[in-house]
Design an enzyme around this catalytic site. Structure first.
Site, short mmCIF file in Angstrom:
data_model
loop_
_atom_site.label_atom_id
_atom_site.label_comp_id
_atom_site.label_asym_id
_atom_site.label_seq_id
_atom_site.Cartn_x
_atom_site.Cartn_y
_atom_site.Cartn_z
N SER A 44 2.52 -1.10 -5.48
CA SER A 44 1.85 -2.19 -6.18
C SER A 44 1.16 -1.69 -7.45
O SER A 44 1.78 -1.03 -8.27
CB SER A 44 0.88 -2.89 -5.21
N ASP A 156 5.72 -7.35 -3.37
CA ASP A 156 4.75 -6.25 -3.27
C ASP A 156 5.01 -5.35 -2.06
O ASP A 156 5.08 -5.82 -0.93
CB ASP A 156 3.36 -6.87 -3.18
#
Length: 266
Positions: A44, A156
């Protein structure tokens, strides 16, 4: 980039939205202490910082990416896609900073984790096209649309693994972990809305597993004050950067003292 059998220092960077700016502060502290990782794993926001670092960017350049005022402009809102922002429109900013097109062009080995939304599994990229993988790892659900990459949709990587230390285990003499989602105790009055309860539940669910994996690191840098800041609040970028820098300086100094004590132990 030629892969070695063993690296001196490995670095793992967690996800955390704009809290990920603290990673840059830690890198600044490491730079001032003459510590340079040889291999990096990120997810991320940590993947974005890790990729920038592996591409040779300095801390000021990385910080400027997060400070871009148009990063969340109306021009990036998605149309007929499942997300507030169109991830594909963000790639132009990543390309401005990370000029390398593949992992093989980077200054050091890099691992980036993303979630395969169709197959429901974690995928770790370490070769091939670079920036699309970075974008995929950063595509936080609801905020960013999933990223189409290599015949599937990715979101993500923190959905499954928000502290991707696994690619570094057994490859490094030392592993430094930076975790920017500290789980501190809160007063009962803080749970005064449905949104805050949801955010607290998300924090607990994403933090419990990473804490168990800290045992694989020789040093953990976890700025506790980051819990005061929202994942998507970009108003406190400078403060978040300073918290990462200050905690990095403190923990690296502690590590040096411990190593010196061991050297003089009969």
């Amino acid at each position: 980039m030629t892969r070695k059998e063993e690296y001196n220092i490995g670095l793992v960077l967690s996800g955390g939205g704009f809290r990920g700016v603290a990673h840059i502060g830690v890198l600044k502290a490491m730079e001032e202490n003459g510590i340079r990782p040889d291999i990096v794993s990120g997810v991320s926001a940590g993947a974005l910082v890790a990729a920038c670092y592996a591409a040779g960017l300095g801390c000021e350049e990385m910080l400027s990416l997060f400070q871009r005022p148009r990063l969340f402009s109306l021009a990036h809102y998605s149309y007929k896609k499942p997300g507030l922002l169109d991830s594909d429109k963000m790639i132009v900013y990543i390309n401005e900073y990370i000029r390398q097109q593949s992992y093989e062009e980077l200054e050091m080995p890099l691992y980036i984790s993303a979630t395969d939304m169709l197959r429901g599994k974690l995928v770790t990229f370490s070769s091939g096209p670079l920036n699309k993988a970075v974008l995929a790892s950063c595509a936080f659900p609801f905020i960013f649309s999933p990223v189409w990459h290599e015949d599937t949709y990715y979101s993500d990587g923190g959905i499954i693994n928000n502290f991707p230390v696994e690619p570094l285990i057994g490859k490094c003499k030392k592993i430094i972990g930076v975790y920017v989602n500290p789980l501190n105790e809160i007063p009962a009055g803080d749970l005064n809305s449905s949104l805050k309860v949801l955010q607290r539940a998300f924090s607990i669910s994403t933090t419990s597993t990473p804490y168990l994996k800290f045992q694989h690191c020789d040093l953990i840098i976890e700025p506790k004050e980051l819990s005061k800041f929202n994942l998507f609040d970009r108003r406190n970028i400078d403060r978040i950067y300073q918290l990462g820098y200050q905690e990095g300086i403190k923990m690296l100094e502690k590590m040096k003292i411990q190593e010196s004590a061991l050297q003089f132990t009969p």
